[in-house]
Write an enzyme that holds these catalytic residues in place. Structure first.
Site, PDB file in Angstrom:
ATOM      1  N   ARG A  16     -13.605  -8.109  -0.637  1.00 42.74           N
ATOM      2  CA  ARG A  16     -12.928  -7.838   0.645  1.00 42.74           C
ATOM      3  C   ARG A  16     -12.465  -6.373   0.673  1.00 42.74           C
ATOM      4  NH1 ARG A  16      -7.435  -6.024   2.018  1.00 42.74           N
ATOM      5  NH2 ARG A  16      -6.925  -6.847   4.056  1.00 42.74           N
ATOM      6  N   THR A  19       0.881  -1.162   0.000  1.00 45.46           N
ATOM      7  CA  THR A  19       0.000   0.000   0.000  1.00 45.46           C
ATOM      8  C   THR A  19       0.907   1.197   0.000  1.00 45.46           C
ATOM      9  OG1 THR A  19      -1.701  -1.111   1.317  1.00 45.46           O
ATOM     10  CG2 THR A  19      -1.631   1.271   1.508  1.00 45.46           C
TER      11      THR A  19
HETATM   12  N1  ASP Z   1      -3.433  -2.599   4.449  1.00 44.65           N
HETATM   13  C1  ASP Z   1      -3.712  -3.124   3.147  1.00 44.65           C
HETATM   14  C2  ASP Z   1      -4.889  -4.028   3.212  1.00 44.65           C
HETATM   15  O1  ASP Z   1      -5.040  -4.743   4.175  1.00 44.65           O
HETATM   16  C3  ASP Z   1      -2.607  -3.866   2.527  1.00 44.65           C
HETATM   17  C4  ASP Z   1      -1.230  -3.434   2.869  1.00 44.65           C
HETATM   18  O2  ASP Z   1      -0.996  -2.358   3.325  1.00 44.65           O
HETATM   19  O3  ASP Z   1      -0.287  -4.213   2.672  1.00 44.65           O
HETATM   20  O4  ASP Z   1      -5.631  -4.074   2.256  1.00 44.65           O
END
Ligand code: ASP
Length: 360
Positions: A241, A213
């Site tokens: 999701r 992210t």
């Molecule tokens: N936080 C993000 C999610 O759970 C993914 C990530 O940051 O790696 O979709």
């Protein structure tokens, strides 16, 4: 050892914290937290403006700082910064080239928050739009809502002239196909012989899940704060999701009186703890950004179910927090050692080490 250092909250420590004050129904009683303040590292140098981001955000903080130097609104600055990563086909965690859901479709989450107006906007599980952060800003500016999801979010984006495109690059498709063919020996997908994956698929194994992210938060020269988080979310997720990234209070929170915080990593664990909101409230109570991030990680660790702990009882996943205070202090913490974050405080864009709870 004081009540907080072992990572467990005694009732007394909890009631002295901002969360405890909230639980007790108090309003604006975030003072008198001597045990919390005593832990803080004081005297960190601080400059304004400042921008921080996850480690994939070196170019992001550079861009945000250039715009802040030109007196751009801090929200426009951070969104322009993360657009660079949304456009990058080689970052498989954001925008174009993001890893898809289990059906091979890229679904994106994003939110943004503007300190001066305390307004927020978000989109979740939106498909075919490479800059979900810009759509999130439009939800904030051009609707009376905060969060649009799925088909409705896509229609809203198209109404504002966004063009649909296939975000699944060939590289990301091949990574997904490899996962599809190797993650289970109990389906009909078979990997090609030559890469040894057939053998691997026979052995029951925990397949490495990919998170990723970008979060970017900034404070401008007038101490106005803003932040944005944007992602393609958990790779191979169940369609529909939604992670923490588009959820105000979890993947991002901004309060112009205090600062901003954001997150990357296992979204479910963040959602269960409203971590970004908690980090900002801990800063309001006097914690430094780094200590607020660490304290929140301890909370997450304490709440982690046994299934997700290693043999030593430690939370066995990745989670990182990033925080900036309105006076320009900044910090980041990760569950596990070895992590970095990006920062630019007027000198140059650089990576710094995150504080951590557990040493590898
Ligand atoms: N936080 C993000 C999610 O759970 C993914 C990530 O940051 O790696 O979709």
């Amino acid at each position: 050892m004081n009540e907080l250092q072992d990572g467990r909250w005694t009732r007394r420590a909890f009631m002295q914290s901002s969360a405890g004050a909230l639980a007790a129904g108090a309003t604006a009683q975030f003072v008198g937290n001597a045990p919390l303040l005593a832990e803080d590292k004081m005297g960190q140098k601080n400059r304004l403006p400042v921008a921080i981001a996850s480690a994939n955000g070196i170019k992001t903080v550079e861009k945000a700082m250039t715009l802040l130097g030109q007196k751009a609104d801090p929200l426009d600055a951070v969104i322009a910064g993360v657009n660079i990563v949304e456009d990058d086909p080689d970052d498989h965690s954001v925008g174009l080239g993001g890893l898809p859901n289990e059906d091979g479709v890229v679904e994106l989450d994003s939110c943004c928050m503007h300190g001066p107006t305390h307004k927020a906007g978000a989109v979740a599980a939106i498909r075919n739009i490479r800059h979900p952060s810009r759509v999130a800003r439009l939800v904030m500016q051009r609707t009376d809502h905060v969060l649009l999801v799925g088909e409705g979010a896509l229609r809203f984006a198209k109404a504002h002239g966004f063009k649909e495109e296939n975000l699944l690059t060939d590289k990301a498709r091949k990574i997904w196909l490899h996962w599809k063919e190797t993650h289970s020996a109990h389906d009909d997908w078979v990997a090609p012989e030559e890469d040894g994956a057939q053998k691997a698929a026979k052995a029951p194994q925990a397949f490495e899940r990919t998170w990723g992210t970008i979060n970017c938060c900034a404070v401008d020269a007038s101490s106005n704060v803003a932040g944005v988080t944007t992602t393609s979310g958990l790779a191979y997720k169940i369609p529909g999701r939604v992670g923490d990234s588009p959820i105000i209070g979890a993947g991002l929170y901004v309060d112009n009186e205090v600062g901003a915080a954001g997150s990357t990593g296992r979204g479910e664990s963040n959602l269960q703890n409203c971590s970004s909101f908690l980090i900002v409230e801990l800063m309001r109570a006097g914690k430094s950004p780094e200590q607020a991030c660490l304290e929140t990680l301890r909370r997450v660790a304490d709440h982690t179910e046994p299934r997700l702990r290693d043999k030593d009882g430690r939370a066995d996943f990745g989670l990182k927090f990033y925080a900036v205070a309105k006076d320009g202090r900044y910090g980041s913490a990760s569950l596990w050692s070895g992590a970095k974050f990006a920062v630019h405080d007027g000198t140059k864009a650089r990576l710094e080490d995150c504080a951590y709870l557990y040493k590898r």
